[in-house]
Design an enzyme around this catalytic site. Structure first.
Site, PDB file in Angstrom:
ATOM      1  N   SER A 163      14.383 -28.571 -26.931  1.00  0.00           N
ATOM      2  CA  SER A 163      15.777 -28.098 -25.967  1.00  0.00           C
ATOM      3  C   SER A 163      15.284 -27.053 -24.840  1.00  0.00           C
ATOM      4  CB  SER A 163      17.062 -27.994 -26.800  1.00  0.00           C
ATOM      5  OG  SER A 163      18.100 -28.126 -25.968  1.00  0.00           O
ATOM      6  N   SER A 164      14.276 -27.430 -24.030  1.00  0.00           N
ATOM      7  CA  SER A 164      14.075 -26.451 -23.064  1.00  0.00           C
ATOM      8  C   SER A 164      15.180 -26.387 -22.030  1.00  0.00           C
ATOM      9  CB  SER A 164      12.802 -26.918 -22.401  1.00  0.00           C
ATOM     10  OG  SER A 164      13.030 -28.285 -21.708  1.00  0.00           O
ATOM     11  N   HIS A 170      22.135 -36.667 -33.937  1.00  0.00           N
ATOM     12  CA  HIS A 170      23.151 -37.276 -33.194  1.00  0.00           C
ATOM     13  C   HIS A 170      24.441 -37.186 -34.061  1.00  0.00           C
ATOM     14  CE1 HIS A 170      20.767 -39.258 -29.852  1.00  0.00           C
ATOM     15  NE2 HIS A 170      19.868 -39.114 -30.941  1.00  0.00           N
ATOM     16  N   GLU A 180      25.535 -29.365 -18.188  1.00  0.00           N
ATOM     17  CA  GLU A 180      24.683 -30.696 -18.634  1.00  0.00           C
ATOM     18  C   GLU A 180      25.423 -31.875 -18.369  1.00  0.00           C
ATOM     19  OE1 GLU A 180      21.760 -29.848 -21.276  1.00  0.00           O
ATOM     20  OE2 GLU A 180      21.063 -32.089 -21.497  1.00  0.00           O
ATOM     21  N   SER A 238      10.136 -20.898 -10.513  1.00  0.00           N
ATOM     22  CA  SER A 238       9.547 -21.182 -11.888  1.00  0.00           C
ATOM     23  C   SER A 238       8.184 -20.891 -11.831  1.00  0.00           C
ATOM     24  CB  SER A 238       9.831 -22.585 -12.516  1.00  0.00           C
ATOM     25  OG  SER A 238       8.834 -22.930 -13.278  1.00  0.00           O
ATOM     26  N   ASP A 268      22.525 -27.951 -29.131  1.00  0.00           N
ATOM     27  CA  ASP A 268      21.439 -27.160 -28.650  1.00  0.00           C
ATOM     28  C   ASP A 268      21.905 -25.971 -28.077  1.00  0.00           C
ATOM     29  OD1 ASP A 268      20.235 -29.599 -29.205  1.00  0.00           O
ATOM     30  OD2 ASP A 268      19.893 -30.345 -27.138  1.00  0.00           O
TER      31      ASP A 268
HETATM   32  C1  GLA Z   1      19.993 -33.819 -27.814  1.00  0.00           C
HETATM   33  C2  GLA Z   1      21.361 -33.416 -27.297  1.00  0.00           C
HETATM   34  C3  GLA Z   1      22.268 -32.651 -28.858  1.00  0.00           C
HETATM   35  C4  GLA Z   1      22.129 -33.555 -29.935  1.00  0.00           C
HETATM   36  C5  GLA Z   1      20.694 -34.222 -30.050  1.00  0.00           C
HETATM   37  C6  GLA Z   1      20.517 -35.374 -31.178  1.00  0.00           C
HETATM   38  O1  GLA Z   1      19.196 -32.772 -28.100  1.00  0.00           O
HETATM   39  O2  GLA Z   1      21.275 -32.491 -26.555  1.00  0.00           O
HETATM   40  O3  GLA Z   1      23.563 -32.330 -28.220  1.00  0.00           O
HETATM   41  O4  GLA Z   1      23.053 -34.803 -29.847  1.00  0.00           O
HETATM   42  O5  GLA Z   1      20.007 -34.462 -28.971  1.00  0.00           O
HETATM   43  O6  GLA Z   1      21.016 -34.595 -32.517  1.00  0.00           O
END
Ligand code: GLA
Length: 379
Positions: free
Chosen positions: A118-119, A27, A152, A61, A164
């Site tokens: 982070s898919s 964050h 996003e 998919s 990500d």
């Molecule tokens: C998600 C968001 C990122 C980042 C994290 C927390 O993965 O996509 O940008 O803020 O949360 O670190």
């Protein structure tokens, strides 16, 4: 229209787009601080064919055994959230290029959805990277990162930072990226932690607070900055705020805003401190900092959940685990653990049993290997 050939054996292009871990710096990206992520050996694979039409695109998919089609001249948001990751990327590319034409694309993924690795960035970035190659759009890697982030924001509605997407595209095998989210300057830092391993424990819960609360955290940080800025006009984000400065505002900020800002200001420093420790192979310092990050995320930023806290607390009983914390946006997903290789099997076994006894949920565990970012798969 040409028949869709999702079982084709000849593909024009195959792209591997990885998920990511983050060693520390949670964050902090949207607060213009530092992060320390890298891509891992879990990925979405994209198979692309130009389909000869000017306008029609077909996506399928294999994991979800579902797909959809759309026309390039009428891209609009869908009711189905996963389609918005795709449509958002197409929309953002169309703001930069008029070279897209009809294509077919088949997806296969081994990234568990909702697990905090982070898919979503893998999906956005793999699609953008692939279309850039397929239609020779001449977009730079950084443009691919940034347009995926905008997709996003604008189509999915999560006001995410850049970590990500940056990690998914830019990572280098056996390294982590120290990324300055303000200047986007970055440094590849070798991650040499033998005999330790990076182990992810997936809670397999994903509390649906996640996306709404994420945006709330972001605006709470901005609210803090707004108040601090009145006395310190050069402050543009929490990046510019020191803990001494923040303490001056203890009585002017609400208790909640003060807690959120305190976490970010401390975490920003912790990333740099951790990188210094990593460079000197001071692995216990790395571990100590990870636990501190977890405490901050749990008590000050309040984005953890009982299942994550349970697993982090459980790890504290093991001398072989030198650090653990929740990873990613929070409210579920994985913990990241730095653990001695000899203890991996027994730790997984005991954590799984304890977790199941407590929550009646099956834990999944896997080792994460720092890997190369989005790339073209060569035969
Ligand atoms: C998600 C968001 C990122 C980042 C994290 C927390 O993965 O996509 O940008 O803020 O949360 O670190």
């Amino acid at each position: 229209m040409k028949e869709i050939e999702f079982n084709a054996s000849n593909w024009d292009l195959i792209i591997d787009s990885p998920g990511r871990i983050n060693i520390i710096g949670e964050h902090t990206d949207y607060n213009h601080g530092f992060v320390l992520p890298t891509a891992i050996d879990k990925k979405i694979q994209f198979k692309f064919n130009k389909n000869g039409s000017l306008n029609t695109c077909n996506i399928h998919s294999n994991n979800f055994n579902t797909g959809f089609s759309f026309e390039l001249d009428s891209v609009a948001k869908s009711e189905k959230q996963w389609e918005n990751y795709v449509l958002g990327v197409i929309y953002e590319i169309q703001q930069l290029s008029d070279q897209l034409q009809g294509f077919d694309c088949v997806l296969d993924s081994d990234i568990p959805v909702g697990s905090g690795i982070s898919s979503s960035a893998a999906l956005e970035c793999g699609l953008a990277f692939g279309l850039n190659e397929l239609f020779d759009l001449k977009l730079s890697k950084l443009t691919i990162v940034e347009l995926s982030q905008r997709a996003e924001h604008n189509y999915v509605g999560t006001k995410c930072g850049i970590m990500d997407q940056f990690a998914s595209v830019m990572s280098k095998k056996d390294h982590v990226i120290l990324l300055d989210c303000q200047s986007l300057d970055f440094e590849y830092v070798p991650i040499k932690i033998e005999p330790f391993k990076i182990l992810l424990l997936n809670t397999n819960v994903s509390h649906n607070l996640a996306s709404g609360e994420y945006n709330v955290r972001r605006s709470q940080c901005e609210e803090g900055v707004k108040i601090i800025k009145k006395r310190y006009p050069d402050v543009h984000s929490l990046r510019d705020v020191s803990s001494t400065m923040l303490n001056e505002f203890k009585n002017e900020l609400s208790e909640v805003i003060f807690k959120r800002c305190t976490y970010v200001v401390e975490e920003k420093e912790r990333v740099l401190n951790t990188v210094a420790a990593l460079k000197k192979s001071l692995l216990h310092k790395l571990g100590e900092n990870m636990y501190k990050t977890h405490e901050g995320l749990q008590n000050l930023y309040e984005v953890s959940c009982p299942e994550l806290d349970f697993l982090v607390d459980f790890s504290r009983n093991y001398d072989e685990v030198i650090g653990a914390r929740m990873m990613g946006g929070g409210f579920g997903g994985c913990t990241i653990n730095i653990i001695h290789q000899d203890a991996v099997a027994s730790f997984i076994k005991e954590a799984s049993k304890a977790y199941f006894d407590k929550y009646k949920i099956k834990l999944t565990a896997f080792e994460a290997m720092p890997s190369e970012g989005t790339s073209i798969k060569t035969a």
